[in-house]
Design an enzyme around this catalytic site. Structure first.
Site, PDB file in Angstrom:
ATOM      1  N   GLU A 147       8.671  -6.200  -2.585  1.00  0.00           N
ATOM      2  CA  GLU A 147       8.348  -7.182  -3.634  1.00  0.00           C
ATOM      3  C   GLU A 147       8.861  -6.698  -4.988  1.00  0.00           C
ATOM      4  OE1 GLU A 147       7.183  -9.848  -2.527  1.00  0.00           O
ATOM      5  OE2 GLU A 147       6.498  -9.135  -0.579  1.00  0.00           O
ATOM      6  N   ASP A 149     -10.571   9.016  -0.678  1.00  0.00           N
ATOM      7  CA  ASP A 149     -11.140   7.994   0.203  1.00  0.00           C
ATOM      8  C   ASP A 149     -10.131   6.868   0.393  1.00  0.00           C
ATOM      9  OD1 ASP A 149     -13.762   9.184   0.389  1.00  0.00           O
ATOM     10  OD2 ASP A 149     -14.092   8.549  -1.684  1.00  0.00           O
ATOM     11  N   HIS A 197      -7.152  -7.662  -5.486  1.00  0.00           N
ATOM     12  CA  HIS A 197      -7.486  -8.367  -4.244  1.00  0.00           C
ATOM     13  C   HIS A 197      -7.589  -7.375  -3.077  1.00  0.00           C
ATOM     14  CE1 HIS A 197      -7.173 -11.632  -1.153  1.00  0.00           C
ATOM     15  NE2 HIS A 197      -6.623 -10.632  -0.467  1.00  0.00           N
ATOM     16  N   GLU A 198      -6.573  -6.525  -2.931  1.00  0.00           N
ATOM     17  CA  GLU A 198      -6.574  -5.582  -1.802  1.00  0.00           C
ATOM     18  C   GLU A 198      -7.761  -4.622  -1.881  1.00  0.00           C
ATOM     19  OE1 GLU A 198      -4.837  -6.164   0.732  1.00  0.00           O
ATOM     20  OE2 GLU A 198      -3.631  -7.694  -0.280  1.00  0.00           O
ATOM     21  N   ASP A 215       7.462  -7.501   5.344  1.00  0.00           N
ATOM     22  CA  ASP A 215       8.538  -8.456   5.606  1.00  0.00           C
ATOM     23  C   ASP A 215       9.506  -8.645   4.451  1.00  0.00           C
ATOM     24  OD1 ASP A 215       6.791  -9.583   3.878  1.00  0.00           O
ATOM     25  OD2 ASP A 215       6.178 -11.236   5.168  1.00  0.00           O
ATOM     26  N   GLY A 216       9.536  -7.716   3.484  1.00  0.00           N
ATOM     27  CA  GLY A 216      10.443  -7.883   2.350  1.00  0.00           C
ATOM     28  C   GLY A 216       9.884  -8.886   1.362  1.00  0.00           C
ATOM     29  N   HIS A 273      -1.577  -5.330   2.261  1.00  0.00           N
ATOM     30  CA  HIS A 273      -2.783  -5.440   3.077  1.00  0.00           C
ATOM     31  C   HIS A 273      -3.627  -4.192   2.878  1.00  0.00           C
ATOM     32  CE1 HIS A 273       0.003  -3.861   6.498  1.00  0.00           C
ATOM     33  NE2 HIS A 273      -0.594  -2.831   5.937  1.00  0.00           N
ATOM     34  N   ASP A 317      -7.765   2.251   2.941  1.00  0.00           N
ATOM     35  CA  ASP A 317      -6.390   2.420   2.467  1.00  0.00           C
ATOM     36  C   ASP A 317      -5.754   1.074   2.110  1.00  0.00           C
ATOM     37  OD1 ASP A 317      -6.847   5.028   2.956  1.00  0.00           O
ATOM     38  OD2 ASP A 317      -5.470   5.221   4.657  1.00  0.00           O
ATOM     39  N   ASP A 323       3.835  -3.933  -0.150  1.00  0.00           N
ATOM     40  CA  ASP A 323       5.214  -4.100   0.325  1.00  0.00           C
ATOM     41  C   ASP A 323       6.184  -3.729  -0.794  1.00  0.00           C
ATOM     42  OD1 ASP A 323       7.621  -4.822   1.401  1.00  0.00           O
ATOM     43  OD2 ASP A 323       7.010  -6.845   2.003  1.00  0.00           O
TER      44      ASP A 323
HETATM   45 ZN    ZN Z   1       0.054  -1.023   6.310  1.00  0.00          ZN
HETATM   46 ZN    ZN Z   2      -6.505 -10.247   1.491  1.00  0.00          ZN
END
Ligand code: ZN
Ligand code: ZN
Length: 444
Positions: A199, A159, A216-217, A176-177, A184, A192, A196
C-alpha cells in the site's frame, strides 16, 4: 499434532484463509464474488471442484448486504459489487460454521493484563521509522484514551508485534499488493498486527492513512471484532483520511466492555525541557540533549541516516529519502563498481558526517559512501578495528552527536567515539538510563 495446533490457532484468531488474493469483482462475476464471500466468512469454502449453488450464494449475499447496511436483494447488484471492491481489513466479518450458515463473531477474547507492550519489527519503505512509530503510538493511544489500557514501546519481549510485509508472510492471510486487503491483526493473546507493504502508506493526507488503518487493526489486537455500524472505526472498510479522528461511540462502548473506562488519563507527552534524569552521566561522554524518551534504541535491520534535517534509511543497496513529514520522496541506488560487490558486507549501521559523506558498518568492515556520486571508493573499505580502534563488534545503530562524536549502539548499550582523535571516549554505557533517543530528532 503440529498441524492440528496450527489450524486451531488460525480458526480462533484470524479465520481460515485459503491461499488466494482478493480480486476485483465485476458485475455478474459470480466466481470472484464467491471467492470474496468465502474469504470474509459469509460462505464456507466450496468442496473440491463443486461450486456453490445459487441459493447458497443468495443467502451469503444477503448476509453480506445485511452486515454492510446495503439493500438486501440477495443479488450481485451494483451496490454490492462496489462494496466488494472497496479496500478493507483482511480479518473476516463472519465465522463460517459447520452448517454452512455464517454467524457474526462476538467480541474477541481479551488480554488478561492492561499494560501492553509493542514493537515494530519490520518497517515500511514508505515512511521514515520515526514518523511510522509515532503514528503507531498515536493509534494505540486512541484506545488507551478511552479504556483502561496502557502501551509501552519495547525493544524485545513485546505483546504486540507490528510488521510491514508483502505477499505470503508466514500466516494464512497473504497480502495482495495495492488496494484489496490493507492489513490484518490477531486477537489476544496474540495481538500481532500486519500491514501490507504494497500500500501507499501516508500520514495526514489522502492516500492510505496509516493512523486510521492501524487504529482499526489495534482494535482487533485488543479483542474487538468488525462492527456492522458503517461509521464505527471497527467497520471492515477503509474510509479514507479524516482530520482529527475521534473514535465512534460504538468503538468506545466495545473497548470499554472489554477493559472498562480509563482510570488514569495519560498526561500530555513530557516536554523536552523536563528536568534531566537523576542518573549521573559518565564524565567523559558528551551530555546528550535533554531527555526525550526512556526507550533504548530500536534494533532495526534498516539503518537510519540523519543529518541536519536529512532523513533516510538504507536497505540493501538502496537509500530511501524522506521529507520532513516522513513521507518518502526519493529512492537512490548505490552504484556498482567493476569487479566488486556493491557492498562489502550487509549494512548493520550507518551515520552521516557531512552532507555527502556517509559511514557504513557491516559485521567486520566499515566503508564510506559518497552521497553525491552514490559510490563507495575501494580505499575507504577498512576493518572496523582499524577504522574505529577500540570499538567492539556488534554495532546495530550509529549516530553523529556533534561534529566529532559518534555514538555506536549495541543492544541496549552505547559507546562514544571521537572522530577527530580517532579514539574511543568510553563505553559501554546504558542507553536507556541516559535518556538518549536514537533517531533523527536528536539532531534537529
Ligand atoms: Zn499476516
Ligand atoms: Zn478489521
Amino acid at each position: 499434532m503440529r498441524l492440528i495446533i496450527l489450524i486451531g490457532f488460525f480458526t480462533s484468531s484470524l479465520g481460515l484463509y485459503r491461499h488466494r488474493h482478493v480480486r476485483a469483482v465485476h458485475d455478474g462475476d459470480t466466481g470472484a464474488a464467491d471467492s470474496y464471500l468465502e474469504q470474509f466468512g459469509y460462505m464456507s469454502s466450496a468442496k473440491s471442484v463443486k461450486l456453490h449453488s445459487t441459493s447458497e450464494r443468495t443467502e451469503a449475499l444477503k448476509s453480506f448486504q445485511r452486515f454492510n447496511n446495503l439493500p438486501i436483494t440477495g443479488k450481485l447488484d451494483h451496490d454490492t459489487v462496489h462494496k466488494m471492491n472497496t479496500p478493507r481489513c483482511g480479518v473476516p466479518d463472519m465465522e463460517p460454521s459447520s452448517d454452512g450458515l455464517p454467524k457474526p463473531y462476538k467480541l474477541g477474547p481479551k488480554w488478561t493484563k492492561k499494560n501492553l507492550s509493542w514493537r515494530v519489527t519490520n518497517f515500511s519503505d514508505r515512511l521514515s521509522n520515526s514518523v511510522l512509530k509515532s503514528e503507531i503510538a498515536r493509534a494505540l493511544k486512541a484506545w488507551s484514551d478511552v479504556a483502561d489500557l496502557s502501551f509501552t514501546e519495547v525493544s524485545s519481549g513485546e505483546d504486540i508485534k507490528i510488521k510491514f510485509v508483502t505477499g505470503s508472510h508466514g500466516d494464512n492471510g497473504p497480502f495482495d499488493g495495492e488496494g484489496g486487503v490493507l492489513a490484518h491483526a490477531f486477537f489476544p493473546q496474540n495481538g500481532d498486527a500486519h500491514f501490507d507493504e504494497g500500500e501507499l502508506w501516508v500520514v495526514n493526507k489522502t492516500g492510505t492513512d496509516l493512523f486510521i488503518v492501524a487504529a482499526h487493526e489495534f482494535g482487533h489486537s485488543l479483542g474487538l471484532d468488525h462492527s456492522e455500524n458503517d461509521d464505527a472505526l471497527m467497520a471492515p472498510y477503509y474510509t479514507g483520511y479524516i482530520t482529527n479522528y475521534q473514535l465512534h461511540p460504538d468503538d468506545i462502548a466495545g473497548i470499554r466492555s472489554q477493559y472498562g473506562e480509563q482510570q488514569n488519563p495519560s498526561p500530555t507527552d513530557p516536554s523536552p525541557t523536563d528536568p534531566s534524569p537523576t542518573d549521573p552521566l559518565p564524565t567523559d561522554a558528551p551530555r546528550p540533549t535533554p531527555a526525550v524518551t526512556v526507550t533504548p534504541p530500536p534494533v532495526d535491520n534498516r539503518p537510519e541516516l540523519c543529518f541536519n534535517g536529512y532523513e533516510a534509511t538504507i536497505k540493501s543497496k538502496k537509500i530511501y529519502e524522506f521529507d520532513s513529514e516522513g513521507t518518502r520522496t526519493r529512492v537512490l541506488k548505490i552504484k556498482k563498481e567493476k569487479g566488486r560487490k556493491i557492498l562489502p558486507e550487509k549494512t548493520r549501521a550507518a551515520f552521516a558526517v557531512s552532507e555527502n559523506q556517509v559511514y557504513m558498518l557491516g559485521d567486520s568492515m566499515a566503508w564510506q559512501l559518497d552521497l553525491s556520486t552514490l559510490t563507495i571508493s575501494s580505499e575507504s573499505i577498512k576493518l572496523i578495528s582499524e577504522e574505529f580502534p577500540g570499538l567492539p563488534s556488534g554495532t546495530e545503530a550509529a549516530m553523529l552527536y556533534d561534529t566529532q562524536t559518534v555514538y555506536f549502539f549495541q543492544s541496549t548499550m552505547y559507546y562514544s567515539f571521537d572522530l577527530q582523535t580517532n579514539t574511543l571516549n568510553g563505553g559501554p554505557y546504558d542507553a536507556a538510563a541516559e535518556f538518549i533517543k536514537n533517531d533523527c530528532e536528536v539532531l534537529k
